[in-house]
Design an enzyme around this catalytic site. Structure first.
Site, PDB file in Angstrom:
ATOM      1  N   ASP A  59       0.741  -1.315   0.032  1.00 17.90           N
ATOM      2  CA  ASP A  59      -0.609   0.049   0.069  1.00 17.90           C
ATOM      3  C   ASP A  59       0.500   1.125   0.037  1.00 17.90           C
ATOM      4  OD1 ASP A  59      -1.894  -2.024   0.345  1.00 17.90           O
ATOM      5  OD2 ASP A  59      -2.344  -1.132   2.054  1.00 17.90           O
ATOM      6  N   ASP A  65       0.658   8.298   7.796  1.00 22.71           N
ATOM      7  CA  ASP A  65       0.801   6.999   8.479  1.00 22.71           C
ATOM      8  C   ASP A  65       1.922   7.242   8.332  1.00 22.71           C
ATOM      9  OD1 ASP A  65      -1.349   5.726   7.020  1.00 22.71           O
ATOM     10  OD2 ASP A  65      -0.317   5.923   5.043  1.00 22.71           O
ATOM     11  N   GLU A  87       0.999  -2.336  10.982  1.00 24.65           N
ATOM     12  CA  GLU A  87       0.708  -2.185   8.934  1.00 24.65           C
ATOM     13  C   GLU A  87       1.877  -2.157   8.504  1.00 24.65           C
ATOM     14  OE1 GLU A  87      -3.531  -2.012   8.699  1.00 24.65           O
ATOM     15  OE2 GLU A  87      -3.027  -0.960   7.096  1.00 24.65           O
ATOM     16  N   GLU A  88       2.312  -0.471   8.643  1.00 22.36           N
ATOM     17  CA  GLU A  88       3.400  -0.470   7.969  1.00 22.36           C
ATOM     18  C   GLU A  88       5.240  -0.346   8.149  1.00 22.36           C
ATOM     19  OE1 GLU A  88       2.326   2.106   6.250  1.00 22.36           O
ATOM     20  OE2 GLU A  88       0.006   2.350   7.501  1.00 22.36           O
ATOM     21  N   ASP A 106      -2.737  -0.855  13.280  1.00 18.30           N
ATOM     22  CA  ASP A 106      -2.516  -0.328  12.586  1.00 18.30           C
ATOM     23  C   ASP A 106      -2.798   1.541  12.781  1.00 18.30           C
ATOM     24  OD1 ASP A 106      -3.406   0.700  10.061  1.00 18.30           O
ATOM     25  OD2 ASP A 106      -5.977   0.004  10.075  1.00 18.30           O
ATOM     26  N   LEU A 108      -2.228   4.365  11.247  1.00 22.84           N
ATOM     27  CA  LEU A 108      -3.984   5.239  10.667  1.00 22.84           C
ATOM     28  C   LEU A 108      -4.905   5.050  10.214  1.00 22.84           C
ATOM     29  CD1 LEU A 108      -4.197   7.762   9.005  1.00 22.84           C
ATOM     30  CD2 LEU A 108      -3.965   8.611  11.239  1.00 22.84           C
ATOM     31  N   ASP A 109      -5.276   4.290  10.355  1.00 22.56           N
ATOM     32  CA  ASP A 109      -6.868   4.014   9.548  1.00 22.56           C
ATOM     33  C   ASP A 109      -7.698   4.372   9.038  1.00 22.56           C
ATOM     34  OD1 ASP A 109      -8.817   1.375   8.740  1.00 22.56           O
ATOM     35  OD2 ASP A 109     -10.232   2.481   9.879  1.00 22.56           O
ATOM     36  N   GLU A 271      -6.506  -5.333  12.061  1.00 22.81           N
ATOM     37  CA  GLU A 271      -7.779  -4.548  12.034  1.00 22.81           C
ATOM     38  C   GLU A 271      -8.403  -6.074  12.362  1.00 22.81           C
ATOM     39  OE1 GLU A 271      -7.272  -3.593   7.943  1.00 22.81           O
ATOM     40  OE2 GLU A 271      -7.447  -1.679   8.271  1.00 22.81           O
TER      41      GLU A 271
END
Ligand code: F6P
Ligand code: MN
Length: 326
Positions: A59, A65, A87-88, A106, A108-109, A271
Site C-alpha cells: 500500500d 501513516d 501494518e507499516e 494499524d 492510521l486507519d 484490524e
C-alpha cells in the site's frame, strides 16, 4: 470517569495487569499527539500526500501513516512492551526482551480520508508475549489481552475492552482538560438492525454468498428480510466500527475477484482481530464468512481476511449464505 480512573478500576478488579494498563495509557498519549497533528497542522493536506514509500503489503504510505507510527513507537518504547507489530512494518519491532505484552497496531486507519477531513483512526491489539516475542507474533485473536481503537473526527474517541473482563467502554477526548472521559455505560451491539455498511461499488466482483445477502437485503420489505434498510459507508473501519458500537448495524468487507482481494482486503492481525474482540465482548459477532475471526491463526503478519461484523442476526444470515454455498 477518566480513562486513568477506568484503567485503575480495571486493574483493581483483576481485568488487566499493570503492564497492560501502562501500555494502554501510553497508546492514549500517542493518540493525543496524532490528534494534535491532525487538528493543528496548518497544511493538513500534506499529511495526506504519498511519501513515495510502500508498506509491507504494497500500500502507498501517506505522510501521516509514517508520522503516526513514529509517535506510537516513541511512546511504547517508554513502556515495557515486548514488541510492536505494525501494518507499516515488514516484521516485528522488538522492544523490551522481558516485556509480557506484544502490541499490534494499524497506526492510521482510513488513510484515503486524511486529506478530505473525514474521520480516521488508530487500531490496537494487545497479545501475550510468553518470554520470546519474536516467536509469538502469530497468535489467534482469541489470545488477545485487550483491544480497541481511537477515532480522530468531529470528536476524538477511544473504545476499549479487556479480555479479562469488564465493559466495552467508550471515551471522548475533552479538548479543555486533554483527558479521555468515559461517555455512557457499557457498549453493546443490538442483535437486529436495519443499517448496513458496505462498498457496493465492487458488486460485480463479489462471490455468490455476498451477492445473495445483498440481493435479499435490497428487496427490503417485499423480500425475505421483510424490512427496509439504510446504508452507510465511511471508508474508515474505525468510524464505521464506532457507529456500530453506538447504535448497531452490520459492516461487510467481503473477499472479491479483484486481484489481491481474493482472500479479503482487511488485515487479520491489525484490524479484524481487535474488532473481533470488541464485537464479541459487546454481544455482536465478527466472522470471515464462516469462522469466528478470533479463531483464525494468522499464517503471516499481513494476512488479509474477509470481515463481517456487528448485529448477530445479520452476521448469521451472511454465514448461512456462505455455508449453503459449500
Ligand atoms: O484500512 C483499510 C480501509 O481504509 C478501512 O479503514 C476501510 O473500511 C476500507 O479500507 C475502505 O476500503 P475501500 O476504499 O475499498 O472502500
Ligand atoms: Mn486500516
Amino acid at each position: 470517569m477518566s480513562l486513568q480512573g477506568f484503567l485503575s478500576a480495571s486493574a483493581a478488579a483483576g481485568h488487566a495487569d499493570d503492564d497492560q494498563v501502562s501500555i494502554i495509557a501510553s497508546l492514549a498519549e500517542a493518540a493525543k499527539s496524532i490528534d494534535h497533528l491532525v487538528r493543528r497542522n496548518s497544511i493538513v493536506a500534506d499529511l495526506g500526500t504519498e511519501t513515495g514509500g510502500a508498506n509491507a503489503d504494497g500500500d502507498h504510505q501517506k505522510a501521516l501513516d509514517v508520522k503516526a507510527e513514529g509517535l506510537i513507537l516513541e511512546h511504547l518504547s517508554a513502556t515495557n512492551a515486548a514488541a510492536l507489530l505494525s501494518e507499516e512494518q515488514d516484521d516485528a519491532v522488538l522492544l523490551d526482551p522481558d516485556g509480557s505484552v506484544i502490541v499490534a497496531v494499524d497506526p492510521l486507519d482510513g488513510s484515503s480520508n486524511i486529506s478530505v477531513n473525514v474521520t480516521i483512526g488508530t487500531i490496537f491489539s494487545l497479545l501475550p508475549s510468553h518470554g520470546d516475542a519474536a516467536a509469538n507474533t502469530l497468535q489467534a485473536g482469541r489470545h488477545q489481552l485487550a483491544a480497541g481503537f481511537f477515532t480522530y473526527g468531529p470528536q476524538t474517541t477511544l473504545v476499549l475492552t479487556f479480555a479479562g473482563g469488564g465493559d466495552v467502554a467508550g471515551f471522548i477526548l475533552c479538548p479543555d482538560s486533554g483527558e479521555f472521559i468515559r461517555s455512557g455505560g457499557a457498549l453493546s451491539v443490538p442483535a437486529d438492525t436495519k443499517e448496513f455498511a458496505v462498498n457496493s461499488a465492487y458488486t460485480n466482483y463479489w462471490f455468490p454468498p455476498m451477492k445473495q445477502w445483498m440481493d435479499d437485503t435490497l428487496m427490503g420489505k417485499s423480500g425475505p428480510c421483510e424490512k427496509d434498510y439504510r446504508m452507510r459507508w465511511i471508508a474508515s473501519l474505525v468510524a464505521d466500527g464506532w457507529r456500530i458500537l453506538q447504535r448497531g448495524g452490520i459492516f461487510l468487507y467481503p473477499a472479491d475477484q479483484r486481484p489481491g482481494n481474493e482472500t479479503g482486503r482487511l488485515r487479520l492481525v491489525y484490524e479484524a482481530n481487535p474488532i473481533g474482540l470488541l464485537m464479541e465482548r459487546a454481544g455482536g459477532m465478527a466472522i470471515d464468512g464462516v469462522n469466528p475471526i478470533l479463531d483464525l491463526v494468522p499464517e503471516n503478519l499481513h494476512q488479509r481476511v474477509p470481515l463481517f461484523f456487528g448485529a448477530t442476526s445479520e452476521v448469521k444470515r451472511l454465514q448461512h449464505h456462505h455455508s449453503s454455498a459449500d
